[in-house]
Write a protein that holds these residues in place. Structure first.
Motif, PDB file in Angstrom:
ATOM      1  N   ILE A 112       0.869  -1.166   0.000  1.00  0.00           N
ATOM      2  CA  ILE A 112       0.000   0.000   0.000  1.00  0.00           C
ATOM      3  C   ILE A 112       0.911   1.222   0.000  1.00  0.00           C
ATOM      4  O   ILE A 112       1.846   1.308   0.791  1.00  0.00           O
ATOM      5  N   MET A 113       0.639   2.159  -0.887  1.00  0.00           N
ATOM      6  CA  MET A 113       1.418   3.388  -0.947  1.00  0.00           C
ATOM      7  C   MET A 113       0.809   4.458  -0.040  1.00  0.00           C
ATOM      8  O   MET A 113       1.525   5.112   0.710  1.00  0.00           O
ATOM      9  N   GLU A 114      -0.507   4.617  -0.140  1.00  0.00           N
ATOM     10  CA  GLU A 114      -1.159   5.690   0.596  1.00  0.00           C
ATOM     11  C   GLU A 114      -2.625   5.336   0.836  1.00  0.00           C
ATOM     12  O   GLU A 114      -3.251   4.665   0.017  1.00  0.00           O
ATOM     13  N   ILE A 115      -3.145   5.807   1.954  1.00  0.00           N
ATOM     14  CA  ILE A 115      -4.572   5.687   2.263  1.00  0.00           C
ATOM     15  C   ILE A 115      -5.077   7.087   2.562  1.00  0.00           C
ATOM     16  O   ILE A 115      -4.514   7.794   3.409  1.00  0.00           O
ATOM     17  N   ARG A 116      -6.134   7.469   1.856  1.00  0.00           N
ATOM     18  CA  ARG A 116      -6.779   8.773   2.095  1.00  0.00           C
ATOM     19  C   ARG A 116      -8.222   8.526   2.487  1.00  0.00           C
ATOM     20  O   ARG A 116      -8.923   7.739   1.842  1.00  0.00           O
ATOM     21  N   GLU A 117      -8.637   9.220   3.518  1.00  0.00           N
ATOM     22  CA  GLU A 117     -10.005   9.089   4.009  1.00  0.00           C
ATOM     23  C   GLU A 117     -10.717  10.428   3.864  1.00  0.00           C
ATOM     24  O   GLU A 117     -10.146  11.467   4.180  1.00  0.00           O
ATOM     25  N   ASP A 118     -11.968  10.373   3.381  1.00  0.00           N
ATOM     26  CA  ASP A 118     -12.755  11.588   3.234  1.00  0.00           C
ATOM     27  C   ASP A 118     -14.233  11.236   3.354  1.00  0.00           C
ATOM     28  O   ASP A 118     -14.834  10.730   2.399  1.00  0.00           O
TER      29      ASP A 118
END
Length: 164
Positions: A112-118
């Motif tokens: 996993i490179m990045e996790i963004r939550e919105d």
């Protein structure tokens, strides 16, 4: 859900990629052995990257996963989106991380490179198409819902969309 998908006999979507759409971050020639990635300390030995102690006199070269991360150029995009996501955020994130850990045990370049939550949405980017697909399939298997898997027509990329 993608047509033809069955829980009894999962279809190998990765085989839908045309031969010319291989990962451009994989070296075209073999590296000298042993080679160590200066960022993550993986060792290139016997023709593949693996976890191992750093050998004396090893060459250095950045592994494909670290190069992708440095370039901020994901191969996999996973989007989980719905009110369900907002209500079960912790469980979904834990499932994604657990899936990644299982993949990395056998294939250390799959990360996993990045996790963004919105709000009602979680976006996960990955270094490889296979780990992205497996995260999507794990979420679908655990929580059902709608799973859509789309491979890029000309690139080494996959987009996974899940909702419930």
């Amino acid at each position: 859900m993608k047509k033809g998908f069955s829980h009894d006999q999962p279809q190998r979507f990765d085989r839908q990629l045309a031969e010319e759409h291989k990962d451009p971050y994989r070296p075209k020639t073999k590296l000298p052995e042993p080679t160590v990635c200066p960022q993550c300390a993986l060792v290139y030995h016997d023709g593949h990257w693996q976890r191992s102690a750093r050998p004396d006199g090893a060459h250095e070269s950045t592994c494909p996963a670290c190069r992708r991360s440095n370039d901020r150029f994901p191969a996999g995009y996973v989007t989980l989106e719905s009110e369900f996501v907002n209500q079960h955020r912790d469980e979904l994130l834990k499932l994604a991380r657990t899936t990644e850990e299982r993949e990395r045990d056998q294939h250390p370049l799959q990360r996993i490179m990045e996790i963004r939550e919105d709000g009602n949405k979680i976006d996960i980017t990955t270094t490889d198409i296979h780990v992205a697909r497996r995260i999507g399939e794990a979420v679908h298997s655990a929580y059902e819902g709608n799973l859509e898997i789309k491979y890029g027509p000309e690139d080494y990329v996959v987009r996974i969309n899940w909702s419930r």
